[in-house]
Design an enzyme around this catalytic site. Structure first.
Site, PDB file in Angstrom:
ATOM      1  N   SER A 131       1.860   3.132  -9.770  1.00  0.00           N
ATOM      2  CA  SER A 131       1.976   1.676  -9.755  1.00  0.00           C
ATOM      3  C   SER A 131       3.051   1.294 -10.765  1.00  0.00           C
ATOM      4  O   SER A 131       3.371   2.089 -11.663  1.00  0.00           O
ATOM      5  CB  SER A 131       0.639   1.060 -10.180  1.00  0.00           C
ATOM      6  N   TYR A 166      -7.376  -0.154 -15.170  1.00  0.00           N
ATOM      7  CA  TYR A 166      -6.393   0.174 -14.110  1.00  0.00           C
ATOM      8  C   TYR A 166      -5.066   0.634 -14.714  1.00  0.00           C
ATOM      9  O   TYR A 166      -4.508   1.674 -14.326  1.00  0.00           O
ATOM     10  CB  TYR A 166      -6.184  -1.056 -13.230  1.00  0.00           C
TER      11      TYR A 166
HETATM   12  P1  NAD Z   1      -6.654  -0.726  -0.481  1.00  0.00           P
HETATM   13  O1  NAD Z   1      -7.843  -1.267  -1.163  1.00  0.00           O
HETATM   14  O2  NAD Z   1      -6.209  -1.307   0.794  1.00  0.00           O
HETATM   15  O3  NAD Z   1      -6.800   0.850  -0.275  1.00  0.00           O
HETATM   16  C1  NAD Z   1      -7.429   1.696  -1.195  1.00  0.00           C
HETATM   17  C2  NAD Z   1      -8.089   2.822  -0.425  1.00  0.00           C
HETATM   18  O4  NAD Z   1      -8.699   3.750  -1.342  1.00  0.00           O
HETATM   19  C3  NAD Z   1      -9.196   2.325   0.511  1.00  0.00           C
HETATM   20  O5  NAD Z   1      -9.127   3.042   1.726  1.00  0.00           O
HETATM   21  C4  NAD Z   1     -10.455   2.691  -0.263  1.00  0.00           C
HETATM   22  O6  NAD Z   1     -11.602   2.837   0.557  1.00  0.00           O
HETATM   23  C5  NAD Z   1     -10.012   4.008  -0.858  1.00  0.00           C
HETATM   24  N1  NAD Z   1     -10.895   4.487  -1.908  1.00  0.00           N
HETATM   25  C6  NAD Z   1     -11.421   3.783  -2.952  1.00  0.00           C
HETATM   26  N2  NAD Z   1     -12.238   4.593  -3.657  1.00  0.00           N
HETATM   27  C7  NAD Z   1     -12.213   5.815  -3.064  1.00  0.00           C
HETATM   28  C8  NAD Z   1     -12.849   7.054  -3.320  1.00  0.00           C
HETATM   29  N3  NAD Z   1     -13.691   7.206  -4.355  1.00  0.00           N
HETATM   30  N4  NAD Z   1     -12.593   8.092  -2.480  1.00  0.00           N
HETATM   31  C9  NAD Z   1     -11.759   7.956  -1.438  1.00  0.00           C
HETATM   32  N5  NAD Z   1     -11.135   6.803  -1.138  1.00  0.00           N
HETATM   33  C10 NAD Z   1     -11.363   5.757  -1.948  1.00  0.00           C
HETATM   34  O7  NAD Z   1      -5.484  -0.834  -1.567  1.00  0.00           O
HETATM   35  P2  NAD Z   1      -3.970  -0.330  -1.530  1.00  0.00           P
HETATM   36  O8  NAD Z   1      -3.168  -1.411  -2.092  1.00  0.00           O
HETATM   37  O9  NAD Z   1      -3.615   0.243  -0.222  1.00  0.00           O
HETATM   38  O10 NAD Z   1      -4.034   0.817  -2.642  1.00  0.00           O
HETATM   39  C11 NAD Z   1      -3.612   2.162  -2.405  1.00  0.00           C
HETATM   40  C12 NAD Z   1      -3.043   2.738  -3.687  1.00  0.00           C
HETATM   41  O11 NAD Z   1      -1.849   2.017  -4.041  1.00  0.00           O
HETATM   42  C13 NAD Z   1      -3.955   2.631  -4.907  1.00  0.00           C
HETATM   43  O12 NAD Z   1      -3.865   3.823  -5.674  1.00  0.00           O
HETATM   44  C14 NAD Z   1      -3.390   1.454  -5.676  1.00  0.00           C
HETATM   45  O13 NAD Z   1      -3.665   1.538  -7.044  1.00  0.00           O
HETATM   46  C15 NAD Z   1      -1.911   1.635  -5.381  1.00  0.00           C
HETATM   47  N6  NAD Z   1      -1.112   0.434  -5.609  1.00  0.00           N
HETATM   48  C16 NAD Z   1      -1.233  -0.667  -4.827  1.00  0.00           C
HETATM   49  C17 NAD Z   1      -0.447  -1.786  -5.070  1.00  0.00           C
HETATM   50  C18 NAD Z   1      -0.498  -3.055  -4.248  1.00  0.00           C
HETATM   51  O14 NAD Z   1       0.171  -4.009  -4.591  1.00  0.00           O
HETATM   52  N7  NAD Z   1      -1.248  -3.080  -3.155  1.00  0.00           N
HETATM   53  C19 NAD Z   1       0.459  -1.765  -6.127  1.00  0.00           C
HETATM   54  C20 NAD Z   1       0.566  -0.639  -6.926  1.00  0.00           C
HETATM   55  C21 NAD Z   1      -0.233   0.472  -6.641  1.00  0.00           C
END
Ligand code: NAD
Length: 268
Positions: free
Chosen positions: A153, A166
């Protein structure tokens, strides 16, 4: 993205039934890889992703596992090796937020985020690396013996009030990734990270759902648009491919310039 770029490779994406993971799993399938779609809740969504991937003519199945559970991660990778023969690409993507100011944050909120976002990535990287080392390089498949891509991130380097769990987890992912990159490079295993900025997914719905919230968010994004999951998915495909074979231990920020200290554009 080139349909042949990852032909013959086997990829596993954690948290692949939502947001960035879902788009990434689909993009890897489109690029020719067989894809394991990991999920922890929401089997129906996972099956829909599997169907979309299979439509590209590659193999795919959904696998339920909690990435913070050692036994479940070991079993998930073991099944993949049994069913698909091996693993070439591990995308450690699963993550969550449990937001709170420091003084109100419970130990459970802290621990949950560290367990999933940091320990989960450690477990996935470890199990993938064991198989990469056992198998070694297969020149017809890839120049590397394996690729680990950590979903980090901008908060790997940007502090974030109200999200100490986080931000600490992502800072930890950055150092874990670099250490593993150093440790595994002699085995021809490439470890890198992708650092998304603000991407339109369920994790941060509050930040883009209303026009007012989106306008506030855009103040932090020089490129003046909120990212889409596909922006990250394409970066993962490129990072996993031999186009990036000499990229080792890097974090690629895919953030519309969010890490450029946008406040300094008009002041400072
Ligand atoms: P999201 O909530 O859509 O997806 C997260 C996924 O992780 C979901 O499928 C959830 O069920 C799964 N998950 C949660 N706990 C879990 C576990 N214990 N075992 C297996 N799966 C698990 O969110 P996203 O935005 O797609 O996030 C994906 C990644 O991207 C994360 O690591 C998040 O920190 C990172 N990220 C997202 C953003 C953003 O702006 N959306 C920015 C920076 C980083």
């Amino acid at each position: 993205m080139n349909a042949q770029l990852l032909r013959g490779q086997k990829a596993l994406v954690t948290g692949a039934n939502s947001g960035i993971g879902k788009a990434t799993a689909i993009a890897l399938g489109r690029a020719g890889a067989d894809v394991v779609v990991n999920y922890v809740v929401g089997p129906d969504e996972a099956e829909k992703v599997v169907e979309q991937i299979k439509a590209f003519g590659v193999r795919s199945y959904a696998h339920e596992a909690d990435v913070s559970n050692e036994g479940q991660v070991v079993e998930m990778v073991a099944r993949m090796v049994k069913e698909l023969g091996t693993i070439d690409i591990m995308v450690a993507n699963a993550g969550l937020q449990r937001d709170s100011s420091l003084v109100d944050m419970t130990l459970a909120q802290w621990q949950k985020v560290i367990d999933v976002n940091l320990t989960g990535q450690f477990l996935c990287a470890r199990e993938a690396a064991k198989e990469f080392m056992r198998r070694g390089i297969v020149p017809e498949v890839s120049r590397a013996a394996g690729k680990i891509i950590c979903m980090s991130s901008v908060h790997q380097i940007v502090p974030w009030t109200g999200h100490v769990n986080y931000a600490s987890s992502k800072g930890g992912v950055g150092m874990m990734m670099q250490t593993l990159a150093q440790e595994l490079a002699p085995h021809h295993i490439r470890v890198n990270a992708i650092g998304p900025g603000a991407i339109r997914t369920p994790i941060n719905r509050d930040a883009w759902e209303t026009p007012e919230a989106e306008a506030e968010l855009l103040k932090l994004i020089p490129y003046q648009r909120v990212g889409d999951p596909e922006d990250i998915a394409d970066a993962v495909v490129a990072m996993a491919s031999d186009l990036m074979d000499y990229v080792v231990g890097a974090t690629l920020y895919v953030d519309g310039g969010m890490t450029l200290f946008p406040g300094f554009a008009t002041g400072g």
